[in-house]
Scaffold this motif. Sequence first.
Motif, PDB file in Angstrom:
ATOM      1  N   UNK A  59     -20.205 -30.187 -25.484  1.00 33.94           N
ATOM      2  CA  UNK A  59     -20.515 -30.673 -24.146  1.00 33.94           C
ATOM      3  C   UNK A  59     -19.612 -31.835 -23.766  1.00 33.94           C
ATOM      4  N   UNK A  60     -18.982 -31.715 -22.583  1.00 39.13           N
ATOM      5  CA  UNK A  60     -18.199 -32.813 -22.016  1.00 39.13           C
ATOM      6  C   UNK A  60     -19.011 -33.362 -20.849  1.00 39.13           C
ATOM      7  N   UNK A  61     -19.504 -34.589 -20.978  1.00 36.72           N
ATOM      8  CA  UNK A  61     -20.380 -35.146 -19.957  1.00 36.72           C
ATOM      9  C   UNK A  61     -19.757 -36.313 -19.202  1.00 36.72           C
ATOM     10  N   UNK A  62     -18.509 -36.673 -19.547  1.00 40.76           N
ATOM     11  CA  UNK A  62     -17.891 -37.821 -18.877  1.00 40.76           C
ATOM     12  C   UNK A  62     -16.676 -37.440 -18.050  1.00 40.76           C
ATOM     13  N   UNK A  63     -16.514 -36.137 -17.738  1.00 39.03           N
ATOM     14  CA  UNK A  63     -15.422 -35.713 -16.865  1.00 39.03           C
ATOM     15  C   UNK A  63     -15.978 -35.608 -15.450  1.00 39.03           C
TER      16      UNK A  63
ATOM     17  N   UNK B  85     -17.967 -28.537 -39.583  1.00 37.83           N
ATOM     18  CA  UNK B  85     -18.995 -29.121 -38.719  1.00 37.83           C
ATOM     19  C   UNK B  85     -18.427 -29.991 -37.600  1.00 37.83           C
ATOM     20  N   UNK B  86     -17.135 -29.860 -37.330  1.00 37.33           N
ATOM     21  CA  UNK B  86     -16.560 -30.558 -36.179  1.00 37.33           C
ATOM     22  C   UNK B  86     -17.222 -30.033 -34.905  1.00 37.33           C
ATOM     23  N   UNK B  87     -17.762 -30.940 -34.117  1.00 36.53           N
ATOM     24  CA  UNK B  87     -18.492 -30.540 -32.917  1.00 36.53           C
ATOM     25  C   UNK B  87     -19.939 -30.220 -33.182  1.00 36.53           C
ATOM     26  N   UNK B  88     -20.332 -30.261 -34.437  1.00 33.99           N
ATOM     27  CA  UNK B  88     -21.729 -29.977 -34.813  1.00 33.99           C
ATOM     28  C   UNK B  88     -22.261 -31.075 -35.737  1.00 33.99           C
ATOM     29  N   UNK B  89     -21.904 -32.302 -35.408  1.00 28.50           N
ATOM     30  CA  UNK B  89     -22.351 -33.430 -36.211  1.00 28.50           C
ATOM     31  C   UNK B  89     -21.203 -34.260 -36.744  1.00 28.50           C
ATOM     32  N   UNK B  90     -20.008 -33.662 -36.832  1.00 32.77           N
ATOM     33  CA  UNK B  90     -18.812 -34.383 -37.233  1.00 32.77           C
ATOM     34  C   UNK B  90     -17.927 -34.570 -36.006  1.00 32.77           C
ATOM     35  N   UNK B  91     -17.459 -35.796 -35.788  1.00 25.91           N
ATOM     36  CA  UNK B  91     -16.667 -36.099 -34.600  1.00 25.91           C
ATOM     37  C   UNK B  91     -15.575 -37.101 -34.948  1.00 25.91           C
ATOM     38  N   UNK B  92     -14.560 -37.160 -34.096  1.00 23.28           N
ATOM     39  CA  UNK B  92     -13.507 -38.179 -34.226  1.00 23.28           C
ATOM     40  C   UNK B  92     -13.425 -39.040 -32.968  1.00 23.28           C
ATOM     41  N   UNK B  93     -14.425 -38.943 -32.098  1.00 29.18           N
ATOM     42  CA  UNK B  93     -14.372 -39.673 -30.828  1.00 29.18           C
ATOM     43  C   UNK B  93     -15.755 -40.186 -30.456  1.00 29.18           C
ATOM     44  N   UNK B  94     -15.973 -41.484 -30.643  1.00 28.74           N
ATOM     45  CA  UNK B  94     -17.278 -42.084 -30.352  1.00 28.74           C
ATOM     46  C   UNK B  94     -17.597 -42.048 -28.864  1.00 28.74           C
ATOM     47  N   UNK B  95     -16.606 -42.365 -28.019  1.00 17.89           N
ATOM     48  CA  UNK B  95     -16.863 -42.382 -26.585  1.00 17.89           C
ATOM     49  C   UNK B  95     -17.116 -40.994 -26.029  1.00 17.89           C
ATOM     50  N   UNK B  96     -16.629 -39.968 -26.732  1.00 20.82           N
ATOM     51  CA  UNK B  96     -16.859 -38.591 -26.300  1.00 20.82           C
ATOM     52  C   UNK B  96     -18.257 -38.112 -26.689  1.00 20.82           C
TER      53      UNK B  96
ATOM     54  N   UNK C 237      -7.194 -42.381 -24.853  1.00 15.78           N
ATOM     55  CA  UNK C 237      -7.422 -41.065 -25.457  1.00 15.78           C
ATOM     56  C   UNK C 237      -8.667 -40.362 -24.904  1.00 15.78           C
ATOM     57  N   UNK C 238      -8.769 -40.330 -23.590  1.00 16.53           N
ATOM     58  CA  UNK C 238      -9.873 -39.650 -22.917  1.00 16.53           C
ATOM     59  C   UNK C 238      -9.337 -38.487 -22.091  1.00 16.53           C
ATOM     60  N   UNK C 239     -10.188 -37.507 -21.849  1.00 13.20           N
ATOM     61  CA  UNK C 239      -9.765 -36.342 -21.077  1.00 13.20           C
ATOM     62  C   UNK C 239      -9.319 -36.734 -19.680  1.00 13.20           C
ATOM     63  N   UNK C 240     -10.045 -37.661 -19.064  1.00 11.30           N
ATOM     64  CA  UNK C 240      -9.731 -38.018 -17.683  1.00 11.30           C
ATOM     65  C   UNK C 240      -8.446 -38.831 -17.596  1.00 11.30           C
ATOM     66  N   UNK C 241      -8.184 -39.723 -18.565  1.00  9.35           N
ATOM     67  CA  UNK C 241      -6.931 -40.473 -18.534  1.00  9.35           C
ATOM     68  C   UNK C 241      -5.753 -39.560 -18.857  1.00  9.35           C
ATOM     69  N   UNK C 242      -5.980 -38.578 -19.724  1.00 12.59           N
ATOM     70  CA  UNK C 242      -4.927 -37.599 -20.023  1.00 12.59           C
ATOM     71  C   UNK C 242      -4.577 -36.800 -18.779  1.00 12.59           C
TER      72      UNK C 242
END
Length: 316
Positions: A44-48, A124-135, A283-288
């Motif tokens: 889920x992307x909720x900040x775009x 488990x990336x996207x299912x509990x493992x992440x590399x982006x806290x703000x995401x 490193x955000x979708x919107x700034x990219x």
Amino acid sequence: MYKTIIIGTGPAGLTAAIYLARANMKPLVIEGPQPGGQLTTTTDVENFPGFPDGIMGPVLMENMRKQAERFGAEFRTGWVNSVDMSRRPFKLDVDGLGELEAETLVLSTGASAKYLGIPGEQDNVGRGVSTCATCDGFFFRNREIIVIGGGDSALEEAGFLTRFASKVTVVHRRDELRASKIMQDRVRSNEKVEWALDRTPLEVVTNDMGVTGLKVRNNATGEEEVISATGVFVAIGHTPNTGFLGGQIDTDENGYIIVKPGTSETNVPGVFACGDVQDTRYRQAITAAGSGCMAALDCEKYIEALEHEQKELATK
């Protein structure tokens, strides 16, 4: 022969493709092995902006791709081995596509998050493992979270995650942190943060419901333990995808492309960079996406000036 070739997709490359295609530049977009970039691994992307109920990462990228195709962008899949920027037009050696030529280039190859390579991590990336806290931090409200890393970025993420989590445990394989003292002091004063230093991560532990913790080894005693958590954030850095450029583009000490302040221009005229490959901070979708728009407009202006110059030479 293309007026412009965009290397890489993701929000930056696809936004550049939309703008350049609408300007009738007929861009070629070269997709790598992960079309759509890192957002394709995000649920889920909720900040775009524009999606009040959120949107799935792969769906957002597919919609952007369709929008670019609608205006005439061409998409082809291949791996760019090298680029020759010593002559005009630029020449690209691409697996599966052979040699391509372009008057201009837009580099949007992104930066790959570094992973530990332990069991249970990639699965488990996207299912509990992440590399982006703000995401992804919002999804772990009132839960226990682990942040792995000892630098400024790791502590910054740990501090951010305390807004949502009931507890954040910082795991670092050394007994001392690499983060600046001011950052350490700030996070250490947060009562929600606990510390598991001198611990080596061994495995992301899961059950049928998802992530349940992280198995670590105490480096001092050799004993193994499981730290409970429903989210594991890996914060050990990113690697910009610039190796194929062969040092022809100016980069910083970590390999991120350096652009002229306020623009997308690199040190090579006609080559523009956007997205995470030149962004060490947001490193955000919107700034990219915003930087992709900048690259397209800069590229369009460059091509127009080039064509005007060629017409003037032709009339002399």
